[in-house]
Write a protein that holds these residues in place. Structure first.
Motif, PDB file in Angstrom:
ATOM      1  N   GLU A 339      49.304 -91.374 -98.486  1.00 50.93           N
ATOM      2  CA  GLU A 339      47.788 -91.142 -99.150  1.00 50.93           C
ATOM      3  C   GLU A 339      47.533 -91.675 -99.919  1.00 50.93           C
ATOM      4  N   VAL A 340      45.925 -92.439 -99.424  1.00 53.21           N
ATOM      5  CA  VAL A 340      45.128 -93.325 -99.740  1.00 53.21           C
ATOM      6  C   VAL A 340      44.034 -93.037-100.631  1.00 53.21           C
ATOM      7  N   ASP A 341      43.696 -93.266-101.464  1.00 53.97           N
ATOM      8  CA  ASP A 341      42.908 -93.822-102.490  1.00 53.97           C
ATOM      9  C   ASP A 341      41.930 -94.883-102.621  1.00 53.97           C
ATOM     10  N   PRO A 369      40.447 -82.505 -89.266  1.00 53.47           N
ATOM     11  CA  PRO A 369      39.708 -82.561 -90.993  1.00 53.47           C
ATOM     12  C   PRO A 369      40.108 -81.167 -91.036  1.00 53.47           C
ATOM     13  N   GLY A 370      41.550 -80.777 -90.873  1.00 53.20           N
ATOM     14  CA  GLY A 370      41.674 -79.320 -91.356  1.00 53.20           C
ATOM     15  C   GLY A 370      40.879 -78.142 -90.136  1.00 53.20           C
ATOM     16  N   CYS A 371      41.721 -76.831 -89.992  1.00 51.88           N
ATOM     17  CA  CYS A 371      41.718 -75.772 -89.044  1.00 51.88           C
ATOM     18  C   CYS A 371      40.548 -75.744 -89.685  1.00 51.88           C
ATOM     19  N   ARG A 393      40.386 -82.370 -99.232  1.00 50.47           N
ATOM     20  CA  ARG A 393      40.453 -84.042 -99.730  1.00 50.47           C
ATOM     21  C   ARG A 393      41.630 -84.504 -99.221  1.00 50.47           C
ATOM     22  N   LEU A 394      42.926 -84.142 -99.255  1.00 52.27           N
ATOM     23  CA  LEU A 394      44.219 -84.797 -98.325  1.00 52.27           C
ATOM     24  C   LEU A 394      43.744 -84.596 -96.582  1.00 52.27           C
ATOM     25  N   SER A 395      42.750 -84.126 -96.423  1.00 55.47           N
ATOM     26  CA  SER A 395      42.571 -84.246 -94.676  1.00 55.47           C
ATOM     27  C   SER A 395      41.946 -85.725 -94.922  1.00 55.47           C
ATOM     28  N   ASP A 396      41.321 -85.999 -95.712  1.00 60.38           N
ATOM     29  CA  ASP A 396      40.691 -87.706 -95.670  1.00 60.38           C
ATOM     30  C   ASP A 396      41.647 -87.944 -95.965  1.00 60.38           C
TER      31      ASP A 396
END
Ligand code: T4K
Length: 446
Positions: A339-341, A369-371, A393-396
């Motif tokens: 995970e990139v912050d 980007p999420g389904c 948030r996570l998909s980014d």
């Protein structure tokens, strides 16, 4: 802030202490690189003309190649026997082994994981609405929609990335017939709670375990926590059959039904009992699957070593967190999930992935980007994102790094060293990417 305080930060702190043998690699200095004259030097990156880290692209899904002689022997046997498909002996052997490894009674092999999902959904009589995470490979959701079922997207837990039980509870309506959970990256999450909820509301519970073959002491089916699970044995999976899938269950009636459905619904010559399809695994795929299964322990051990090697190196880079794995966890360690912050590293995940591509490192933005933000779902359910904050948030932020037999300590050091170079000079990298005219430069449009 520690990972205890913020569940969105994945805890890998213990990787500094677990198996922390020195790697012999150079320490990365995160300060901007200054020459003695005070002129900032360009980072050592292909973006700025350096030699790429690898001559050829390294991938997340580079197939683990089997023992060629054993595979060819099986292919010889297949050709000599004249039995190429339709429930041949190697498919039977493959099913037995997968069932045994997973601790379940029944396994039905299929031509791929997607068809396995479609068959299981139909065999479980799911209709109307089915609850599903958006943060998954799109095949999970397509397998519902293609059968006229409305996917109801639910959010995920920020640490394990699997369905959040409370989000599921609030999404159940009187049209809901089932839950299609996803055991993402081999994580099962709170299966007991999900099972209780499904039982309470009279819902079917199917798990897309495409990533999870060989994970856990016992799979959820074996623990009585779901109706069935589906595996993928695609070439990009740690154990593979070139293309392949399987449904496992402890429900003998369901298994019998699936056995008919995978072969057009035929219960005998000219006797059809179910709406079926041609979902059969071929003998050639089973030959690869069996050979791959024989290498399973070696592959898992190799992936595990790689995971801890990544852990040691990534622990030196603030703002890039490796998904936590307990050292005693039974895992295939296939996906190296980070995970990139952006607030810490000063650069977006997408820019890091772009800069890595120029190094011939094919890090992936799974599952961006999420389904719910993909067609046709984005048009059909335009407000779905409102209830999916963790997903968005996570998909980014998630970046998956190459693993498998083709990666080792030295190549992992090369990958992580380039990541460190990128995050040490975020402004220069961003500006370099803006100006980049290299035809290999990938500009992500979403
Ligand atoms: N549910 C979940 C949660 C899944 O993740 C998947 C599949 C499914 C269901 C459906 O199962 P299957 O129907 O696929 O059995 C890949 C795979 O195609 C897919 O199986 C997998 N999940 C997904 C996570 O990844 P892509 O489009 O990202 O892979 P692709 O073609 O870019 O391959 C990755 C890289 O690996 C390539 O760029 C090059 C390298 N590669 C790949 C292949 C196939 C090779 O070097 N050789 C090869 O033969 O989808």
């Amino acid at each position: 802030m520690s990972s205890d305080q913020d569940p969105n930060l994945l805890a890998n702190d213990d990787l500094n202490t677990v198996e922390s043998l020195p790697m012999g690699g150079e320490e990365i200095d995160h300060a901007p690189v200054d020459t003695p004259a005070g002129v900032r030097a360009l980072p050592d990156l292909a973006l700025f003309g350096a030699q790429p880290a690898f001559d050829e692209m390294v991938h997340v899904g580079r197939p683990n190649m089997p023992n060629k002689r054993d595979f060819m022997e099986r292919m010889d046997r297949m050709l000599d026997s004249g039995r190429l498909t339709n429930n041949g002996p190697m498919v039977g052997e493959f099913e037995d082994r997968v069932a045994r490894i997973s601790g379940v009674r029944d396994c039905v092999a299929t031509c791929n994981g997607t068809v396995a999902l479609e068959l299981a959904i139909r065999a479980l009589d799911m209709v109307g609405e089915v609850i599903v995470p958006s943060f998954t490979f799109v095949a999970t959701v397509h397998s519902l929609w293609r059968q006229g079922i409305r996917p109801v997207f639910c959010d995920i837990d920020p640490v394990s990335h699997v369905l959040d039980v409370e989000s599921v509870r609030s999404a159940i309506t009187d049209r809901t017939t089932g839950i299609l959970a996803v055991s993402l990256w081999g994580n099962d999450g709170r299966m007991e709670d999900l099972k209780c909820l499904a039982d309470e509301r009279g819902l079917r519970l199917l798990v897309d375990s495409a990533h999870s073959f060989g994970c856990g002491e016992m799979r959820p089916v074996a623990q009585g926590l779901c109706d069935a699970e589906v595996f993928s044995f695609h070439a990009t999976k740690c154990v593979h059959a070139i293309e392949g899938g399987a449904i496992i269950t402890d429900d003998d009636r369901l298994a019998s039904k699936l056995r008919l459905m995978v072969n057009f619904g035929f219960a005998g010559e000219d006797l059809v009992q179910h709406t079926g399809t041609n979902g059969k695994m071929t003998e050639a795929s089973a030959a690869m699957g069996l050979t791959s299964l024989e290498a399973m322990e070696e592959i898992f051990a190799h992936n595990r070593r790689n995971y801890f090697a990544y852990g040691r190196e990534l622990a030196k880079i603030p703002g890039i967190r490796l998904m936590h794995r307990d050292r005693n966890e039974v895992q295939n360690f296939h996906y190296i999930v980070t995970e990139v912050d952006p607030d810490v590293v000063g650069i977006r995940r997408d820019d890091i992935v772009s800069a890595l591509r120029l190094e011939n490192i094919a890090a992936r933005r799974y599952f961006h980007p999420g389904c719910h933000r993909m067609k046709p779902y984005s048009g059909l359910f335009p407000r779905a994102g409102l209830s999916l904050p963790n997903t968005e948030r996570l998909s980014d932020r998630i970046m998956v790094l190459p693993n498998g037999l083709s990666m080792d300590d030295e190549s992992i050091r090369r990958v992580t060293r380039r990541i460190a170079e990128i995050v040490a000079a975020p402004a220069q990298v961003r500006a370099g990417l803006e100006r980049c005219t290299d035809p290999r430069h990938v500009r992500f449009e979403n």
